[in-house]
Each structure stands twice: as C-alpha cells, then as structure tokens.
Design a protein around this motif. Structure first.
Motif, short mmCIF file in Angstrom:
data_model
loop_
_atom_site.label_atom_id
_atom_site.label_comp_id
_atom_site.label_asym_id
_atom_site.label_seq_id
_atom_site.Cartn_x
_atom_site.Cartn_y
_atom_site.Cartn_z
N CYS A 128 -19.52 -6.55 26.25
CA CYS A 128 -20.80 -7.01 26.80
C CYS A 128 -21.26 -6.09 27.93
CB CYS A 128 -20.68 -8.44 27.31
SG CYS A 128 -20.56 -9.64 25.98
N GLU A 129 -20.33 -5.66 28.78
CA GLU A 129 -20.69 -4.76 29.89
C GLU A 129 -21.20 -3.42 29.36
OE1 GLU A 129 -17.15 -4.52 32.21
OE2 GLU A 129 -17.43 -6.49 33.09
N ALA A 130 -20.53 -2.89 28.34
CA ALA A 130 -20.96 -1.61 27.77
C ALA A 130 -22.34 -1.74 27.12
CB ALA A 130 -19.94 -1.11 26.76
N ARG A 131 -22.60 -2.87 26.47
CA ARG A 131 -23.93 -3.10 25.89
C ARG A 131 -24.99 -3.13 26.99
NH1 ARG A 131 -22.89 -8.07 21.63
NH2 ARG A 131 -21.31 -7.00 20.39
N ASP A 132 -24.69 -3.84 28.08
CA ASP A 132 -25.64 -3.93 29.20
C ASP A 132 -25.91 -2.55 29.79
OD1 ASP A 132 -25.83 -6.63 28.85
OD2 ASP A 132 -24.51 -7.15 30.53
N GLU A 133 -24.86 -1.75 29.95
CA GLU A 133 -25.04 -0.39 30.50
C GLU A 133 -25.89 0.47 29.58
OE1 GLU A 133 -21.46 1.58 31.74
OE2 GLU A 133 -20.69 -0.25 32.64
N LEU A 134 -25.62 0.38 28.29
CA LEU A 134 -26.38 1.15 27.31
C LEU A 134 -27.86 0.76 27.34
CD1 LEU A 134 -26.35 3.15 24.89
CD2 LEU A 134 -25.99 1.16 23.43
N LEU A 135 -28.13 -0.54 27.32
CA LEU A 135 -29.51 -1.01 27.36
C LEU A 135 -30.19 -0.63 28.68
CD1 LEU A 135 -29.04 -4.49 25.70
CD2 LEU A 135 -30.29 -2.55 24.75
N SER A 136 -29.48 -0.77 29.79
CA SER A 136 -30.04 -0.40 31.09
C SER A 136 -30.41 1.08 31.13
CB SER A 136 -29.05 -0.69 32.21
OG SER A 136 -28.76 -2.05 32.27
N ALA A 137 -29.52 1.91 30.61
CA ALA A 137 -29.80 3.36 30.60
C ALA A 137 -31.04 3.66 29.77
CB ALA A 137 -28.59 4.11 30.05
N HIS A 138 -31.20 3.00 28.62
CA HIS A 138 -32.38 3.23 27.78
C HIS A 138 -33.65 2.71 28.46
CE1 HIS A 138 -29.64 4.22 24.50
NE2 HIS A 138 -30.70 4.72 23.88
N ILE A 139 -33.57 1.56 29.10
CA ILE A 139 -34.74 1.00 29.77
C ILE A 139 -35.17 1.90 30.93
CG2 ILE A 139 -35.56 -0.94 31.17
CD1 ILE A 139 -33.86 -2.76 29.33
N ILE A 140 -34.20 2.36 31.72
CA ILE A 140 -34.52 3.23 32.86
C ILE A 140 -35.08 4.56 32.38
CG2 ILE A 140 -33.49 4.55 34.75
CD1 ILE A 140 -31.65 2.11 35.22
N ALA A 141 -34.49 5.12 31.31
CA ALA A 141 -34.99 6.39 30.77
C ALA A 141 -36.43 6.26 30.28
CB ALA A 141 -34.10 6.87 29.64
N ALA A 142 -36.78 5.10 29.76
CA ALA A 142 -38.14 4.89 29.25
C ALA A 142 -39.10 4.39 30.34
CB ALA A 142 -38.12 3.88 28.11
N ALA A 143 -38.56 4.11 31.52
CA ALA A 143 -39.38 3.56 32.60
C ALA A 143 -40.33 4.62 33.16
CB ALA A 143 -38.49 3.02 33.71
N SER A 144 -41.25 4.15 33.94
CA SER A 144 -42.22 5.04 34.56
C SER A 144 -41.53 5.94 35.58
CB SER A 144 -43.31 4.22 35.24
OG SER A 144 -42.75 3.55 36.36
N PRO A 145 -42.13 7.07 35.91
CA PRO A 145 -41.56 7.96 36.92
C PRO A 145 -41.37 7.26 38.27
CG PRO A 145 -43.33 9.06 35.75
CD PRO A 145 -43.32 7.63 35.30
N TYR A 146 -42.20 6.28 38.56
CA TYR A 146 -42.09 5.54 39.81
C TYR A 146 -40.75 4.81 39.91
CZ TYR A 146 -43.11 2.28 43.57
OH TYR A 146 -43.05 1.55 44.73
N VAL A 147 -40.35 4.15 38.81
CA VAL A 147 -39.08 3.43 38.78
C VAL A 147 -37.93 4.42 38.93
CG1 VAL A 147 -37.55 2.01 37.35
CG2 VAL A 147 -39.99 1.52 37.45
N ARG A 148 -38.01 5.55 38.25
CA ARG A 148 -36.95 6.56 38.36
C ARG A 148 -36.85 7.08 39.79
NH1 ARG A 148 -38.91 9.99 33.78
NH2 ARG A 148 -39.42 8.29 32.42
N GLN A 182 -22.76 -1.52 13.72
CA GLN A 182 -21.32 -1.76 13.86
C GLN A 182 -20.79 -1.19 15.18
OE1 GLN A 182 -19.47 -3.73 11.78
NE2 GLN A 182 -18.10 -3.59 13.52
N ASP A 183 -21.24 0.01 15.57
CA ASP A 183 -20.81 0.59 16.85
C ASP A 183 -21.27 -0.28 18.02
OD1 ASP A 183 -19.58 2.65 15.53
OD2 ASP A 183 -21.26 4.04 15.78
N PHE A 184 -22.48 -0.81 17.91
CA PHE A 184 -23.00 -1.67 18.96
C PHE A 184 -22.18 -2.96 19.05
CE2 PHE A 184 -26.03 -4.77 20.75
CZ PHE A 184 -26.44 -4.08 21.88
N MET A 185 -21.81 -3.51 17.92
CA MET A 185 -21.01 -4.74 17.91
C MET A 185 -19.61 -4.50 18.47
SD MET A 185 -23.02 -7.05 16.94
CE MET A 185 -21.92 -8.41 16.75
N ASP A 186 -19.10 -3.28 18.34
CA ASP A 186 -17.77 -2.95 18.85
C ASP A 186 -17.74 -2.80 20.37
OD1 ASP A 186 -16.75 -3.03 16.30
OD2 ASP A 186 -16.87 -0.86 15.99
N LEU A 187 -18.93 -2.64 20.98
CA LEU A 187 -19.00 -2.48 22.44
C LEU A 187 -18.74 -3.82 23.13
CD1 LEU A 187 -22.23 -0.30 22.83
CD2 LEU A 187 -19.86 0.47 23.02
#
Length: 135
Positions: free
Chosen positions: A48-68, A41-46
């Motif tokens: 589209c931009e906030a969803r993209d930012e949230l997903l981007s932050a999670h993808i970058i956090a899980a990315a390799s040290p090289y990407v960071r 429900q919290d995700f649905m309340d976000l």
C-alpha cells in the motif's frame, strides 16, 4: 479479453482498474483518469505504501509548476529522508564490501595453491619438506 489497466485521477489520486479507457472516469471528481505505466499485476504486487508513493510521484509530476516550486524546498531540506536513504546506501555498500572481501580471500587462497603446485611446495610433497621452505 483485454487485460486490466491501472488508472488514476490526477486531481484526487483515486485509482481503479479498467479494461477500456472510456470507462476510466473518477467517481469522485468526474475527471478522466490517466493510465499508470505499470501492469495490473505489478501494481497489485506493490505494498500500500509503495502504491501511494507511485501515485504521489505521478500526481506531482503532472502538477502545475507552482506546486513543484512549493515542494522543491521540502525535497532539498528533508533531512530524515536523506538520512534514511544514506542508511540504506551504507547497508548496500557493506553487503557489497563483504562480497568483495570474500572474493579476494578466495582469490588469495587460489593463487597460493597454484604457487605451491607450480613450485612443488605442496605440504604433502617430500621435496618441500627437504628444502625447508614454508609457504
């Protein structure tokens, strides 16, 4: 019935809603998807931009040290983002300052009213008009 959870693909960013972990497989990459730490429900309340930012932050956090390491200079030298954050902070501080000024004004009026009452300096009081003391 189980509640829906939000899952995303750490490889391509595709996200979906599933009840069971075993069903959460990315249809594009065929990779196992990862659960987001936010309720459906919290995700649905976000927005589209906030969803993209949230997903981007999670993808970058899980990315390799090289990407960071590649993204680190961008984060430190992104002047437009820094200016936007500073503008938001200035607005927040101005609102807070206005509230504090109103509080001080209220306190000042309350203190003067109490002083007038305790010293008998009410404007309607005969005693104050006889002594000639103005508040």
């Amino acid at each position: 019935m189980r509640e829906l959870s939000v899952y995303y693909c750490p490889k391509c960013g595709y996200y979906g809603y599933y009840q069971l972990q075993r069903n959460a497989v990315c249809p594009k990459c065929r990779e196992d998807m990862v659960t987001l730490s936010i309720s459906y429900q919290d995700f649905m309340d976000l927005s589209c931009e906030a969803r993209d930012e949230l997903l981007s932050a999670h993808i970058i956090a899980a990315a390799s040290p090289y990407v960071r390491r590649l993204l680190a200079p961008h984060k430190t030298n992104n002047n437009r983002e820094i200016i936007a954050r500073m503008g938001d902070r200035i607005t927040e501080l101005e609102i807070e300052n206005e509230k504090l000024n109103k509080t001080i004004e209220w306190m000042h009026q309350t203190i003067w009213e109490l002083m007038r009452k305790t010293k008998g300096l009410d404007p309607g009081n005969k005693e104050s008009s006889e002594t000639g003391i103005d508040p």
